[in-house]
Design a protein around this motif. Structure first.
Motif, mmCIF file in Angstrom:
data_model
loop_
_atom_site.group_PDB
_atom_site.id
_atom_site.type_symbol
_atom_site.label_atom_id
_atom_site.label_comp_id
_atom_site.label_asym_id
_atom_site.label_seq_id
_atom_site.Cartn_x
_atom_site.Cartn_y
_atom_site.Cartn_z
ATOM 1 N N ASN A 1 38.671 28.483 -47.573
ATOM 2 C CA ASN A 1 38.719 27.032 -47.740
ATOM 3 C C ASN A 1 39.194 26.617 -49.128
ATOM 4 N N PHE A 2 39.085 27.508 -50.118
ATOM 5 C CA PHE A 2 39.551 27.189 -51.465
ATOM 6 C C PHE A 2 41.070 27.201 -51.572
ATOM 7 N N ALA A 3 41.742 27.855 -50.658
ATOM 8 C CA ALA A 3 43.202 27.964 -50.734
ATOM 9 C C ALA A 3 43.861 26.642 -50.379
ATOM 10 N N PRO A 4 45.018 26.338 -50.970
ATOM 11 C CA PRO A 4 45.791 25.171 -50.512
ATOM 12 C C PRO A 4 46.071 25.312 -49.017
ATOM 13 N N GLY A 5 45.716 24.299 -48.240
ATOM 14 C CA GLY A 5 45.886 24.361 -46.794
ATOM 15 C C GLY A 5 44.788 25.115 -46.081
ATOM 16 N N GLY A 6 43.761 25.559 -46.820
ATOM 17 C CA GLY A 6 42.700 26.348 -46.215
ATOM 18 C C GLY A 6 41.891 25.582 -45.191
ATOM 19 N N THR A 7 41.529 24.340 -45.520
ATOM 20 C CA THR A 7 40.744 23.535 -44.581
ATOM 21 C C THR A 7 41.511 23.317 -43.282
ATOM 22 N N ALA A 8 42.781 22.962 -43.405
ATOM 23 C CA ALA A 8 43.592 22.734 -42.206
ATOM 24 C C ALA A 8 43.700 23.996 -41.366
ATOM 25 N N ALA A 9 43.802 25.156 -42.030
ATOM 26 C CA ALA A 9 43.918 26.415 -41.293
ATOM 27 C C ALA A 9 42.634 26.714 -40.525
ATOM 28 N N ILE A 10 41.481 26.432 -41.132
ATOM 29 C CA ILE A 10 40.205 26.696 -40.461
ATOM 30 C C ILE A 10 40.015 25.746 -39.281
ATOM 31 N N VAL A 11 40.410 24.476 -39.451
ATOM 32 C CA VAL A 11 40.357 23.534 -38.325
ATOM 33 C C VAL A 11 41.277 24.028 -37.200
ATOM 34 N N ALA A 12 42.452 24.543 -37.558
ATOM 35 C CA ALA A 12 43.377 25.067 -36.550
ATOM 36 C C ALA A 12 42.800 26.303 -35.865
ATOM 37 N N MET A 13 42.099 27.151 -36.632
ATOM 38 C CA MET A 13 41.459 28.324 -36.031
ATOM 39 C C MET A 13 40.473 27.895 -34.955
ATOM 40 N N ARG A 14 39.645 26.885 -35.283
ATOM 41 C CA ARG A 14 38.637 26.465 -34.300
ATOM 42 C C ARG A 14 39.303 25.802 -33.088
ATOM 43 N N CYS B 1 41.098 12.669 -33.354
ATOM 44 C CA CYS B 1 42.431 13.221 -33.599
ATOM 45 C C CYS B 1 42.473 14.739 -33.742
ATOM 46 N N GLN B 2 41.383 15.342 -34.186
ATOM 47 C CA GLN B 2 41.410 16.766 -34.511
ATOM 48 C C GLN B 2 40.591 17.565 -33.495
ATOM 49 N N ASP B 3 41.270 18.273 -32.603
ATOM 50 C CA ASP B 3 40.577 19.060 -31.593
ATOM 51 C C ASP B 3 39.692 20.136 -32.217
ATOM 52 N N GLY B 4 40.074 20.607 -33.400
ATOM 53 C CA GLY B 4 39.284 21.631 -34.070
ATOM 54 C C GLY B 4 37.950 21.129 -34.587
ATOM 55 N N LEU B 5 37.754 19.795 -34.580
ATOM 56 C CA LEU B 5 36.492 19.210 -35.029
ATOM 57 C C LEU B 5 35.669 18.691 -33.848
ATOM 58 N N LYS B 6 35.962 19.179 -32.661
ATOM 59 C CA LYS B 6 35.227 18.754 -31.475
ATOM 60 C C LYS B 6 33.740 19.037 -31.654
ATOM 61 N N GLY B 7 32.912 18.057 -31.276
ATOM 62 C CA GLY B 7 31.468 18.219 -31.411
ATOM 63 C C GLY B 7 30.918 17.726 -32.728
ATOM 64 N N ILE B 8 31.812 17.343 -33.642
ATOM 65 C CA ILE B 8 31.391 16.773 -34.926
ATOM 66 C C ILE B 8 31.651 15.281 -34.847
ATOM 67 N N SER B 9 30.603 14.488 -34.812
ATOM 68 C CA SER B 9 30.746 13.064 -34.504
ATOM 69 C C SER B 9 31.059 12.238 -35.737
ATOM 70 N N PHE B 10 32.110 11.416 -35.613
ATOM 71 C CA PHE B 10 32.443 10.444 -36.662
ATOM 72 C C PHE B 10 32.338 9.015 -36.151
ATOM 73 N N GLY B 11 32.353 8.864 -34.819
ATOM 74 C CA GLY B 11 32.486 7.540 -34.226
ATOM 75 C C GLY B 11 31.352 6.596 -34.553
ATOM 76 N N ASN B 12 30.117 7.115 -34.637
ATOM 77 C CA ASN B 12 28.997 6.220 -34.914
ATOM 78 C C ASN B 12 29.131 5.583 -36.292
ATOM 79 N N PHE B 13 29.514 6.370 -37.290
ATOM 80 C CA PHE B 13 29.728 5.815 -38.625
ATOM 81 C C PHE B 13 30.922 4.868 -38.631
ATOM 82 N N LEU B 14 31.963 5.243 -37.889
ATOM 83 C CA LEU B 14 33.191 4.446 -37.883
ATOM 84 C C LEU B 14 32.924 3.033 -37.394
#
Length: 440
Positions: free
Chosen positions: A121-134, A264-277
């Protein structure tokens, strides 16, 4: 958007680390991703660690599907907790429950792949890569259930990294960078956006669009909501989506209709943002437009037809003759264009839908996923809207029916508590009466 200062800094550190690794006789960039991961877990230096993390990200992005599955299997097989160490630590803690033994137990219980992901996750693009992995993992999890533990760990980490404290709410307008606007067209999941002119209408003066962003994914909306500023509860989608309709005056609107919410992000399925939104958008709109008195959705009922087609005569309490009559009419794909057929089934169909929304459960919670979402956020079921969405998708999901969920600012928290603690379905008296009429 241009690279941020932080990402430029991380890249420069990774470049320096790459030089150090090469000078030490490190592997070349074509080496296997598994080797990079093993080295990354043992690497102590910051620069060399970041270089290896970047190598993992680059390697992941170049893998084909078979190689990605092989890598996920590696995470499950080689990066799982050591069972022998866990048993030893558990025995030691049972014998002497000291802080040191507790820390040892906590350390050995955690799968090494979690620390690996933190370093990636520290690498440039690391977060996006982990979301893509999931995302890739979820697409293949049914065929490879042995990877459930890997998914559990990825979801655990992503839930922490994408908690509400890290997210920023931004209004999307026609002046928003095109890279983000293109993502709205791509990710819209409820009512397809038909090109740029359609999007321009949805961002007009009597419309609003808000999205959550994460600093590690600056050009990637996580979830967005589209809002129409109107008078009264909107009963149908076509007028809201029409490009030719008259533009309203936001200062004269009394109601904000949330007509589309898209994750928008299938890799974040199950992580809820809608209630805050929703709650934050209500606050933003109230501050901008104090004339707004009502906040409601115009929502699909995605599970209704699936449920209706599965109901049989053993279903307790329902008028099965009405169900048979409804099914007979629905068998005609053009029924909604024939007034005599539509009127024949309107009453029983609305009764059955109200029953479905209020009474049909999965465990103790409503069977319909959209109902679960909005009731969990503190809304109440307000009214059904006959033939509110006659698009092919609307007819297939719910025979054209839409529902308004109403967000009363003074009742949001009370409704949320009633649902969270008692699984109570808060509904208007009109909908309750309809649901009651569906039963013998």
């Amino acid at each position: 958007m241009p690279p941020t200062f932080v990402s430029q800094l991380f890249n420069s550190i990774a470049d320096a680390g790459r030089e150090l690794l090469d000078l030490r006789g490190g592997r070349k960039s074509s080496e296997d991703i598994k080797s990079y991961c093993r080295d990354l877990l043992t690497q102590k230096g910051e620069a060399s660690g970041m270089a290896l993390a970047r190598d993992v990200v680059v390697a992941w992005n170049e893998l084909n599907d078979a190689e990605k599955l092989d890598f996920l299997a590696f995470l499950e097989a080689e990066m799982s907790p050591d069972q022998a160490k866990i048993e030893t630590a558990v025995a030691a803690y049972h014998k002497e429950p000291t802080l040191d033994n507790y820390r040892t137990l906590s350390t050995v219980i955690e799968a090494p792949r979690q620390e690996l992901m933190r370093r990636i996750n520290f690498a440039p693009g690391g977060t996006a890569a982990i979301v893509a992995m999931r995302k890739f993992l979820l697409e293949n999890l049914k065929a490879h259930p042995e990877l459930k533990a890997v998914d559990h760990d990825l979801k655990h980490l992503l839930s922490s990294w994408f908690n509400r404290g890290f997210l920023s709410l931004e209004r999307i307008s026609w002046r928003t960078p095109a890279a983000v606007l293109e993502k709205l067209i791509e990710y819209e999941a409820v009512h397809e956006i038909d090109g740029w002119e359609d999007l321009r209408r949805r961002l007009d003066r009597d419309r609003r669009c808000f999205a959550f962003f994460h600093p590690a994914l600056p050009d990637e909306p996580l979830i967005f909501v589209e809002v129409a500023l109107v008078k009264g509860l909107a009963p149908a989608i076509p007028p809201l989506l029409s490009r030719e309709g008259k533009r309203g005056d936001p200062a004269k609107a009394d109601t904000a209709i949330f007509y589309s919410i898209s994750n928008c992000q299938d890799g974040l399925k199950g992580i809820s943002f809608g209630n805050f939104l929703i709650k934050q958008v209500v606050a933003e709109l109230s501050a901008e437009l104090p004339n707004l008195k009502h906040f409601a959705t115009l929502s699909p009922i995605p599970g209704f037809m699936r449920w209706l087609n599965s109901v049989n005569e053993a279903t307790a309490g329902l008028h099965f003759r009405d169900i048979a009559k409804v099914r007979e009419v629905l068998a005609d794909p053009e029924w909604h264009t024939k007034p005599e057929l539509a009127e024949k089934i309107r009453e029983p169909l609305e009764q059955l839908c109200a029953h479905y929304l209020i009474n049909e459960k999965s465990g103790r919670r409503p069977l319909d996923p959209v109902t679960r979402f909005h009731l969990g956020n503190g809304a109440r079921l307000e009214q059904l809207n006959w033939l509110g969405d006659t698009s092919p998708n609307g007819m297939q999901q719910s025979a054209g029916l839409l529902v308004n969920y109403y967000y009363s600012q003074k009742d949001i928290e009370k409704n949320h508590e009633a649902y969270a603690n008692e699984q109570r379905v808060v509904a208007s008296s009109a909908l309750q009466a309809l649901a009651k009429s569906a039963r013998k």
